[in-house]
Scaffold this motif. Structure first.
Motif, mmCIF file in Angstrom:
data_model
loop_
_atom_site.group_PDB
_atom_site.id
_atom_site.type_symbol
_atom_site.label_atom_id
_atom_site.label_comp_id
_atom_site.label_asym_id
_atom_site.label_seq_id
_atom_site.Cartn_x
_atom_site.Cartn_y
_atom_site.Cartn_z
ATOM 1 N N ILE A 53 -0.585 2.883 -6.777
ATOM 2 C CA ILE A 53 -0.697 1.902 -5.696
ATOM 3 C C ILE A 53 -1.025 0.525 -6.264
ATOM 4 O O ILE A 53 -0.457 -0.487 -5.840
ATOM 5 N N TYR A 54 -1.920 0.493 -7.238
ATOM 6 C CA TYR A 54 -2.303 -0.775 -7.865
ATOM 7 C C TYR A 54 -1.084 -1.458 -8.483
ATOM 8 O O TYR A 54 -0.838 -2.657 -8.250
ATOM 9 N N LYS A 55 -0.334 -0.716 -9.262
ATOM 10 C CA LYS A 55 0.849 -1.278 -9.928
ATOM 11 C C LYS A 55 1.884 -1.762 -8.918
ATOM 12 O O LYS A 55 2.493 -2.819 -9.084
ATOM 13 N N ALA A 56 2.083 -0.971 -7.860
ATOM 14 C CA ALA A 56 3.089 -1.321 -6.855
ATOM 15 C C ALA A 56 2.720 -2.608 -6.132
ATOM 16 O O ALA A 56 3.557 -3.506 -5.956
ATOM 17 N N ILE A 57 1.463 -2.730 -5.714
ATOM 18 C CA ILE A 57 1.017 -3.929 -4.997
ATOM 19 C C ILE A 57 1.003 -5.131 -5.921
ATOM 20 O O ILE A 57 1.424 -6.231 -5.544
ATOM 21 N N SER A 58 0.551 -4.924 -7.148
ATOM 22 C CA SER A 58 0.495 -6.021 -8.119
ATOM 23 C C SER A 58 1.887 -6.608 -8.351
ATOM 24 O O SER A 58 2.063 -7.832 -8.387
ATOM 25 N N GLY A 59 2.887 -5.740 -8.489
ATOM 26 C CA GLY A 59 4.241 -6.200 -8.713
ATOM 27 C C GLY A 59 4.794 -6.990 -7.546
ATOM 28 O O GLY A 59 5.443 -8.029 -7.732
ATOM 29 N N GLN A 104 8.610 0.531 -5.030
ATOM 30 C CA GLN A 104 7.740 0.384 -6.189
ATOM 31 C C GLN A 104 6.895 1.640 -6.422
ATOM 32 O O GLN A 104 6.718 2.078 -7.560
ATOM 33 N N LEU A 105 6.384 2.222 -5.350
ATOM 34 C CA LEU A 105 5.574 3.441 -5.474
ATOM 35 C C LEU A 105 6.396 4.576 -6.077
ATOM 36 O O LEU A 105 5.928 5.299 -6.962
ATOM 37 N N LEU A 109 -7.150 -7.156 -7.176
ATOM 38 C CA LEU A 109 -5.890 -7.778 -6.765
ATOM 39 C C LEU A 109 -6.068 -8.755 -5.611
ATOM 40 O O LEU A 109 -5.200 -9.600 -5.372
ATOM 41 N N SER A 110 -7.169 -8.643 -4.895
ATOM 42 C CA SER A 110 -7.339 -9.390 -3.647
ATOM 43 C C SER A 110 -7.920 -10.775 -3.872
ATOM 44 O O SER A 110 -8.587 -11.038 -4.880
ATOM 45 N N MET A 130 0.669 -16.882 -1.343
ATOM 46 C CA MET A 130 0.358 -15.639 -0.633
ATOM 47 C C MET A 130 -1.056 -15.193 -0.985
ATOM 48 O O MET A 130 -1.379 -14.967 -2.148
ATOM 49 N N ARG A 131 -1.906 -15.119 0.024
ATOM 50 C CA ARG A 131 -3.269 -14.640 -0.172
ATOM 51 C C ARG A 131 -3.348 -13.170 0.226
ATOM 52 O O ARG A 131 -2.817 -12.771 1.272
ATOM 53 N N LEU A 132 -3.987 -12.355 -0.579
ATOM 54 C CA LEU A 132 -4.153 -10.938 -0.270
ATOM 55 C C LEU A 132 -5.550 -10.685 0.273
ATOM 56 O O LEU A 132 -6.544 -10.885 -0.427
ATOM 57 N N VAL A 133 -5.596 -10.264 1.533
ATOM 58 C CA VAL A 133 -6.854 -9.888 2.179
ATOM 59 C C VAL A 133 -6.904 -8.371 2.223
ATOM 60 O O VAL A 133 -6.020 -7.725 2.793
ATOM 61 N N LEU A 134 -7.918 -7.803 1.625
ATOM 62 C CA LEU A 134 -8.071 -6.349 1.540
ATOM 63 C C LEU A 134 -9.232 -5.907 2.423
ATOM 64 O O LEU A 134 -10.319 -6.493 2.351
ATOM 65 N N THR A 135 -9.008 -4.893 3.259
ATOM 66 C CA THR A 135 -10.096 -4.409 4.110
ATOM 67 C C THR A 135 -10.155 -2.884 4.118
ATOM 68 O O THR A 135 -9.177 -2.207 3.797
ATOM 69 N N CYS A 136 -11.319 -2.386 4.481
ATOM 70 C CA CYS A 136 -11.527 -0.942 4.645
ATOM 71 C C CYS A 136 -12.512 -0.755 5.799
ATOM 72 O O CYS A 136 -13.715 -0.965 5.629
ATOM 73 N N GLU A 137 -11.990 -0.398 6.954
ATOM 74 C CA GLU A 137 -12.813 -0.307 8.163
ATOM 75 C C GLU A 137 -13.631 0.980 8.244
ATOM 76 O O GLU A 137 -14.651 1.040 8.929
ATOM 77 N N HIS A 138 -13.191 2.024 7.553
ATOM 78 C CA HIS A 138 -13.838 3.340 7.679
ATOM 79 C C HIS A 138 -14.359 3.833 6.333
ATOM 80 O O HIS A 138 -14.135 4.976 5.946
ATOM 81 N N GLY A 139 -15.051 2.943 5.621
ATOM 82 C CA GLY A 139 -15.469 3.259 4.263
ATOM 83 C C GLY A 139 -16.650 4.200 4.121
ATOM 84 O O GLY A 139 -16.899 4.711 3.031
ATOM 85 N N GLY A 140 -17.405 4.419 5.193
ATOM 86 C CA GLY A 140 -18.588 5.273 5.074
ATOM 87 C C GLY A 140 -18.964 5.943 6.375
ATOM 88 O O GLY A 140 -18.302 5.769 7.403
ATOM 89 N N ASN A 141 -20.042 6.713 6.329
ATOM 90 C CA ASN A 141 -20.489 7.459 7.506
ATOM 91 C C ASN A 141 -21.939 7.129 7.869
ATOM 92 O O ASN A 141 -22.681 7.983 8.371
#
Length: 233
Positions: free
Chosen positions: A217-223, A157-158, A48-49, A1-12
């Motif tokens: 959130i980190y702990k929940a996803i990591s688990g 988990q959360l 984590l990604s 399982m590969r984790l792809v992390l994205t953030c489309e709205h990170g700035g202005n």
């Protein structure tokens, strides 16, 4: 399982050439200009990604989380640009980001991998005078069993780490609405799980999310990432 992390709205950010289109830059500092706190959470989860992508171009310039045909692809500040200008924005800002993410997911899947894509967002606590009753929203396509199972386990988990959190499914938006994950599901009918995580901006101060929320959130996803079989079967 590969984790792809994205953030489309990170700035202005607005490219210099187009700043005159935004004479009142105050709107860029609001939830309309970007997802406050989202990039902070993205950076916190990044270890984590397997691969991560983010954009700091304002959604009011071009909306990276919408399809090309969507009426809100361009905001009221850019929708009156000429077709040539819009095409250039799509070519220079929209497509490069989307292609980078899509190409990496395709590469993983083609090499017999499975992809968990988590797209990090945040939402304003009040919209149109109504309070949104949610701390964390988990958006998925209810017709996708693996996505549904993943979100059920992520919520569990959360709450294990933070029992008082109000975690809701497909709120404040529907996971099957027009968006990047919806588009990617159509490109990858197998071995792709696309989840949007929406965080209430009431936890944000100076564009930083409360550390306790990030840790939960980190702990929940990591688990879940280390026990992929839990929601796979």
């Amino acid at each position: 399982m590969r984790l792809v992390l994205t953030c489309e709205h990170g700035g202005n950010d607005i490219p210099e050439t187009y700043k005159e289109r935004f004479p009142n830059d105050e709107v860029l500092k609001t939830h309309r200009g970007y997802d406050l706190g989202a990039l902070d959470v993205f950076q916190y989860l990044k270890p984590l990604s397997d691969v991560s992508f983010y954009s700091t171009t304002s959604r009011l310039f071009v909306e990276l989380n919408r399809s090309l045909h969507h009426p809100m692809l361009f905001s009221e500040f850019t929708k009156h640009l000429s077709k040539i200008e819009k095409d250039n924005i799509i070519k220079d800002y929209y497509l490069p980001y989307r292609f980078r993410v899509e190409d990496k997911i395709r590469d993983y899947i083609n090499h017999r991998g499975e992809v968990l894509h988590l797209s990090i967002h945040s939402f304003t606590p009040q919209l149109n005078g109504k309070t949104r009753n949610c701390d964390i929203g988990l958006l998925y396509d209810s017709q996708q069993k693996e996505e549904q199972e993943f979100c059920k386990h992520l919520k569990t988990q959360l709450l294990k780490h933070h029992p008082n959190l109000n975690v809701r499914f497909n709120y404040p938006y529907l996971g099957k609405a027009d968006g990047f994950t919806t588009f990617l599901r159509k490109q990858f009918s197998k071995n792709y799980i696309g989840i949007e995580i929406e965080l209430n901006q009431k936890f944000v101060a100076k564009n930083i999310i409360e550390i306790e929320i990030k840790e939960d959130i980190y702990k929940a996803i990591s688990g879940l990432k280390s026990n992929y079989h839990v929601f796979k079967h």
